[in-house]
Scaffold this motif. Sequence first.
Motif, PDB file in Angstrom:
ATOM      1  N   LEU A 129       0.825  -1.206   0.000  1.00  0.00           N
ATOM      2  CA  LEU A 129       0.000   0.000   0.000  1.00  0.00           C
ATOM      3  C   LEU A 129       0.860   1.258   0.000  1.00  0.00           C
ATOM      4  CD1 LEU A 129      -3.001   0.952   0.236  1.00  0.00           C
ATOM      5  CD2 LEU A 129      -2.582   1.157   2.702  1.00  0.00           C
ATOM      6  N   ASP A 133      -2.120   4.907  -3.570  1.00  0.00           N
ATOM      7  CA  ASP A 133      -3.237   3.957  -3.518  1.00  0.00           C
ATOM      8  C   ASP A 133      -4.371   4.502  -2.659  1.00  0.00           C
ATOM      9  OD1 ASP A 133      -1.842   2.073  -5.071  1.00  0.00           O
ATOM     10  OD2 ASP A 133      -0.885   1.213  -3.285  1.00  0.00           O
ATOM     11  N   ASN A 136      -6.090   7.778  -4.320  1.00  0.00           N
ATOM     12  CA  ASN A 136      -6.785   7.477  -5.576  1.00  0.00           C
ATOM     13  C   ASN A 136      -7.801   6.345  -5.469  1.00  0.00           C
ATOM     14  OD1 ASN A 136      -5.411   9.323  -7.539  1.00  0.00           O
ATOM     15  ND2 ASN A 136      -3.607   8.195  -6.853  1.00  0.00           N
ATOM     16  N   GLY A 137      -7.647   5.483  -4.462  1.00  0.00           N
ATOM     17  CA  GLY A 137      -8.488   4.303  -4.383  1.00  0.00           C
ATOM     18  C   GLY A 137      -9.516   4.288  -3.280  1.00  0.00           C
ATOM     19  N   TYR A 138      -9.322   5.090  -2.222  1.00  0.00           N
ATOM     20  CA  TYR A 138     -10.266   5.084  -1.109  1.00  0.00           C
ATOM     21  C   TYR A 138     -11.511   5.900  -1.465  1.00  0.00           C
ATOM     22  CZ  TYR A 138      -7.167   2.978   2.426  1.00  0.00           C
ATOM     23  OH  TYR A 138      -6.380   2.121   3.156  1.00  0.00           O
ATOM     24  N   ARG A 167      -8.986  13.889  -8.364  1.00  0.00           N
ATOM     25  CA  ARG A 167      -8.593  12.608  -8.958  1.00  0.00           C
ATOM     26  C   ARG A 167      -9.536  12.177 -10.076  1.00  0.00           C
ATOM     27  NH1 ARG A 167     -10.199   8.651  -3.846  1.00  0.00           N
ATOM     28  NH2 ARG A 167     -12.285   8.079  -4.596  1.00  0.00           N
ATOM     29  N   GLU A 168     -10.771  12.731 -10.118  1.00  0.00           N
ATOM     30  CA  GLU A 168     -11.692  12.428 -11.209  1.00  0.00           C
ATOM     31  C   GLU A 168     -11.182  12.975 -12.533  1.00  0.00           C
ATOM     32  OE1 GLU A 168     -15.344  14.048  -9.799  1.00  0.00           O
ATOM     33  OE2 GLU A 168     -15.918  12.235  -8.702  1.00  0.00           O
ATOM     34  N   PRO A 171      -5.435  10.978 -12.011  1.00  0.00           N
ATOM     35  CA  PRO A 171      -4.909  10.389 -10.780  1.00  0.00           C
ATOM     36  C   PRO A 171      -3.836  11.270 -10.147  1.00  0.00           C
ATOM     37  CG  PRO A 171      -5.055   8.744 -12.510  1.00  0.00           C
ATOM     38  CD  PRO A 171      -5.310  10.069 -13.166  1.00  0.00           C
TER      39      PRO A 171
END
Length: 300
Positions: A129, A133, A136-138, A167-168, A171
Motif C-alpha cells: 500500500l 493507492d 486514488n483508491g479510497y 482525482r476524477e 490520478p
Amino acid sequence: MSTYHTPVLLEESVALLGIVPGGTYADLTFGGGGHSRRILRELGPEGRLYGFDQDRDARANCPDDPRFHYVESNFRFLRGALRLRGVTQVDGILADLGVSSHHFDAVERGFSFRGEAPLDMRMNQRGRLTAADVVNGYAADELTRILGDWGELATPWKVANCIVRAREKSPLATTAQLVAAVGPCTPRKEEAKFLTRLFQALRIEVNGEMEALKMALEQSLKVLRPGGRLVVISYHSLEDRLVKNFLRSGNFAGEVGKDFFGRAQTPFEVVTRKAVVPSSGELERNSRSRSARLRAAMKK
C-alpha cells in the motif's frame, strides 16, 4: 548516523530504562542508531541489545558490536522476532515513534509536502500500500475517516471531497499534485500545520502505525520481566493518548480495573508522573524534537 537522524530525548530516555549492565534490551525504532549506541555504552560484556527497524536503509547504521543484534522487522512482531532469536524476556524496551529525519529529507520517499516526489510514504519499501493507492483508491467516506481519525483535521469531509474531485480529472501521483488538489480547502494562515496533518494521516494509514503501536504495547507486557522498563517517545496526541492510557491501566481505554476489595489492578507502575519534554537547549539544537513526549513505566 547524525545526518540520518538526531536522537530525541537521548539522555532522558536511556536514564529511564534503568539499564542493568548484563541485561537484555530492545530498541524498537533503531533508525539512525543513536539511542542504541547510547544503550550499548551502559551495557557490560554480557549485555544484549536487539534493534528493530523495517526500513532496509537503517541496516547501514548498525554498530559493529557483538552485543548488538539487528532485527529487520516491524515492531508489531516484537515477541515473535525475539523468540526466533531465543529471547523470551527483556529488561527494557525503548520506542521512539517519530519519523526519522532521513525519511523527511529523502524527498523521493514522499513523506514531506516540501518538494515534489511520488506519493509513496512506505516505511517498509516492500509493503504494497502506498499513499497514491489511498488518495486514488479510497472512497470519500474512507478518506474522511482517516483524515479525521489520523490527521485530526477540522473538516475532513471537505478535504476528502477536494481529493475526490481532483482525482476524477487525473490520478494524483505526486506530493505536489496532492498539495494542489487540497488547495481550495487549505487555510492560508495555517497551511504548514494543515499539510503536516494531512500527510501524517496518509502516512499512518499506509504504514498501519496505530495498529502496530497497539500490538507492540500489548506484547511488551508479555516480553518484559517484572521490574523491566517500558520507555516510549511519542510525537502526536494519538500516539501519546494510547501510550498514556496503556501505561496507566494496561488497556487503551485507560480504564483501571479493581479487585474485590476495590484496589486498583494495573500491570505497570508509572515512572513519569507527567510527560518529559525536550529542554530549551535540545529545542535549539533540534527543532524537530518540539512535539516529543516521553513516558515510562515499570512492569510490576
